[in-house]
Design a protein around this motif. Structure first.
Motif, PDB file in Angstrom:
ATOM      1  N   LEU A   1       7.483  16.601  42.262  1.00 53.57           N
ATOM      2  CA  LEU A   1       7.319  15.982  43.586  1.00 53.57           C
ATOM      3  C   LEU A   1       7.846  14.547  43.574  1.00 53.57           C
ATOM      4  O   LEU A   1       8.338  14.057  44.575  1.00 53.57           O
ATOM      5  CB  LEU A   1       5.840  15.975  43.988  1.00 53.57           C
ATOM      6  CG  LEU A   1       5.222  17.344  44.263  1.00 53.57           C
ATOM      7  CD1 LEU A   1       3.727  17.214  44.527  1.00 53.57           C
ATOM      8  CD2 LEU A   1       5.913  18.011  45.444  1.00 53.57           C
TER       9      LEU A   1
ATOM     10  N   ILE B   1       3.912  20.008  41.107  1.00 52.91           N
ATOM     11  CA  ILE B   1       3.108  21.168  41.487  1.00 52.91           C
ATOM     12  C   ILE B   1       3.077  22.128  40.312  1.00 52.91           C
ATOM     13  O   ILE B   1       4.123  22.408  39.711  1.00 52.91           O
ATOM     14  CB  ILE B   1       3.714  21.885  42.713  1.00 52.91           C
ATOM     15  CG1 ILE B   1       3.745  20.941  43.917  1.00 52.91           C
ATOM     16  CG2 ILE B   1       2.905  23.131  43.060  1.00 52.91           C
ATOM     17  CD1 ILE B   1       4.485  21.514  45.115  1.00 52.91           C
ATOM     18  N   GLY B   2       1.875  22.639  39.996  1.00 49.44           N
ATOM     19  CA  GLY B   2       1.727  23.583  38.897  1.00 49.44           C
ATOM     20  C   GLY B   2       1.206  22.887  37.656  1.00 49.44           C
ATOM     21  O   GLY B   2       1.119  21.661  37.588  1.00 49.44           O
ATOM     22  N   GLU B   3       0.838  23.707  36.689  1.00 49.21           N
ATOM     23  CA  GLU B   3       0.348  23.201  35.397  1.00 49.21           C
ATOM     24  C   GLU B   3       1.439  23.518  34.386  1.00 49.21           C
ATOM     25  O   GLU B   3       1.848  24.676  34.247  1.00 49.21           O
ATOM     26  CB  GLU B   3      -0.959  23.927  35.056  1.00 49.21           C
ATOM     27  CG  GLU B   3      -1.607  23.528  33.755  1.00 49.21           C
ATOM     28  CD  GLU B   3      -1.939  22.034  33.646  1.00 49.21           C
ATOM     29  OE1 GLU B   3      -2.005  21.540  32.504  1.00 49.21           O
ATOM     30  OE2 GLU B   3      -2.107  21.367  34.688  1.00 49.21           O
TER      31      GLU B   3
ATOM     32  N   GLN C   1       4.086  13.244  39.468  1.00 49.97           N
ATOM     33  CA  GLN C   1       3.614  14.078  40.573  1.00 49.97           C
ATOM     34  C   GLN C   1       4.392  15.382  40.537  1.00 49.97           C
ATOM     35  O   GLN C   1       5.617  15.372  40.594  1.00 49.97           O
ATOM     36  CB  GLN C   1       3.850  13.369  41.904  1.00 49.97           C
ATOM     37  CG  GLN C   1       2.943  12.158  42.121  1.00 49.97           C
ATOM     38  CD  GLN C   1       3.225  11.520  43.476  1.00 49.97           C
ATOM     39  OE1 GLN C   1       3.188  12.191  44.496  1.00 49.97           O
ATOM     40  NE2 GLN C   1       3.539  10.238  43.468  1.00 49.97           N
TER      41      GLN C   1
ATOM     42  N   LYS D   1      11.541  23.317  35.745  1.00 43.98           N
ATOM     43  CA  LYS D   1      11.141  24.608  36.320  1.00 43.98           C
ATOM     44  C   LYS D   1      11.371  25.720  35.287  1.00 43.98           C
ATOM     45  O   LYS D   1      10.481  26.530  35.017  1.00 43.98           O
ATOM     46  CB  LYS D   1      11.965  24.867  37.588  1.00 43.98           C
ATOM     47  CG  LYS D   1      11.582  26.116  38.334  1.00 43.98           C
ATOM     48  CD  LYS D   1      10.271  25.932  39.055  1.00 43.98           C
ATOM     49  CE  LYS D   1       9.933  27.162  39.892  1.00 43.98           C
ATOM     50  NZ  LYS D   1       8.621  27.017  40.541  1.00 43.98           N
TER      51      LYS D   1
ATOM     52  N   ILE E   1       7.098  23.831  36.321  1.00 46.97           N
ATOM     53  CA  ILE E   1       6.528  22.940  37.342  1.00 46.97           C
ATOM     54  C   ILE E   1       7.614  22.551  38.346  1.00 46.97           C
ATOM     55  O   ILE E   1       8.805  22.595  38.044  1.00 46.97           O
ATOM     56  CB  ILE E   1       5.896  21.647  36.752  1.00 46.97           C
ATOM     57  CG1 ILE E   1       6.926  20.791  36.008  1.00 46.97           C
ATOM     58  CG2 ILE E   1       4.703  21.986  35.875  1.00 46.97           C
ATOM     59  CD1 ILE E   1       6.415  19.397  35.632  1.00 46.97           C
ATOM     60  N   ASP E   2       7.145  22.173  39.552  1.00 50.67           N
ATOM     61  CA  ASP E   2       8.036  21.636  40.583  1.00 50.67           C
ATOM     62  C   ASP E   2       7.763  20.145  40.699  1.00 50.67           C
ATOM     63  O   ASP E   2       6.631  19.730  40.965  1.00 50.67           O
ATOM     64  CB  ASP E   2       7.772  22.330  41.926  1.00 50.67           C
ATOM     65  CG  ASP E   2       8.242  23.777  41.911  1.00 50.67           C
ATOM     66  OD1 ASP E   2       9.458  23.987  41.821  1.00 50.67           O
ATOM     67  OD2 ASP E   2       7.382  24.689  41.978  1.00 50.67           O
TER      68      ASP E   2
END
Ligand SMILES: Nc1nc2c([nH]c(=O)n2[C@@H]2O[C@H](COP(=O)(O)OP(=O)(O)OP(=O)(O)O)[C@@H](O)[C@H]2O)c(=O)[nH]1
Ligand SMILES: [Mg+2]
Length: 130
Positions: A62, A90-92, A88, A54, A59-60
């Protein structure tokens, strides 16, 4: 010398991997790396990985899978890398610290300059993701 415990994220998308370049002033400066950083005393390695990815590349996570562990002695520093494949999220991924960054084909990362401890990671990645 005390060993530094490091959480390392191999961020993959299909057959590509996301790398950043260490700042020239850092330990092993100028070399390509997998984002990550030191595990603090009050956190688990999974918590450290989530926090570092992060903070460093926004990114987060998953889902992540344990990939390998490497202990290496650089002479000036001993590290234990706890390495996870992160496929996996979230985000780029985008370096918040202004490092050079790039998605590379896993088959094409042989000739990049990595810290010595990373060579075993590259080898295993190429076996499993080609
Ligand atoms: N993040 C990361 N560190 C690596 C890799 N390979 C490797 O030998 N290391 C070593 O692991 C150690 C700790 O990583 P780091 O410098 O990212 O730690 P950090 O984010 O907490 O940094 P900081 O404490 O300077 O803010 C460094 O000595 C670095 O050279 C790699 O692929 N990724
Ligand atoms: Mg770091």
């Amino acid at each position: 010398m005390k060993q530094v415990h490091v959480a390392v994220g191999v961020i993959v998308k299909g057959k590509q991997v996301f790398l950043t370049r260490r700042h020239s002033s850092a330990h092993q400066g100028g070399k390509w790396e997998f984002p990550g950083g030191k595990v603090e005393s009050d956190e688990t390695v999974a918590q450290a990985l989530a926090r570092e990815l992060k903070e460093e590349v926004s990114i987060d996570i998953l889902a992540c899978t344990p990939f390998m562990e490497i202990s290496h002695d650089y002479g000036d520093k001993q590290v234990k890398l706890d390495i996870f494949v992160v496929d996996q999220f979230i985000g780029e991924p985008n370096s918040l610290e202004g490092n050079e960054q790039q998605w590379f084909a896993i088959s094409a990362i042989n000739d990049l300059d990595f810290p010595a401890a990373n060579l075993a990671i590259v080898e295993k990645l190429q076996v499993e993701f080609s």
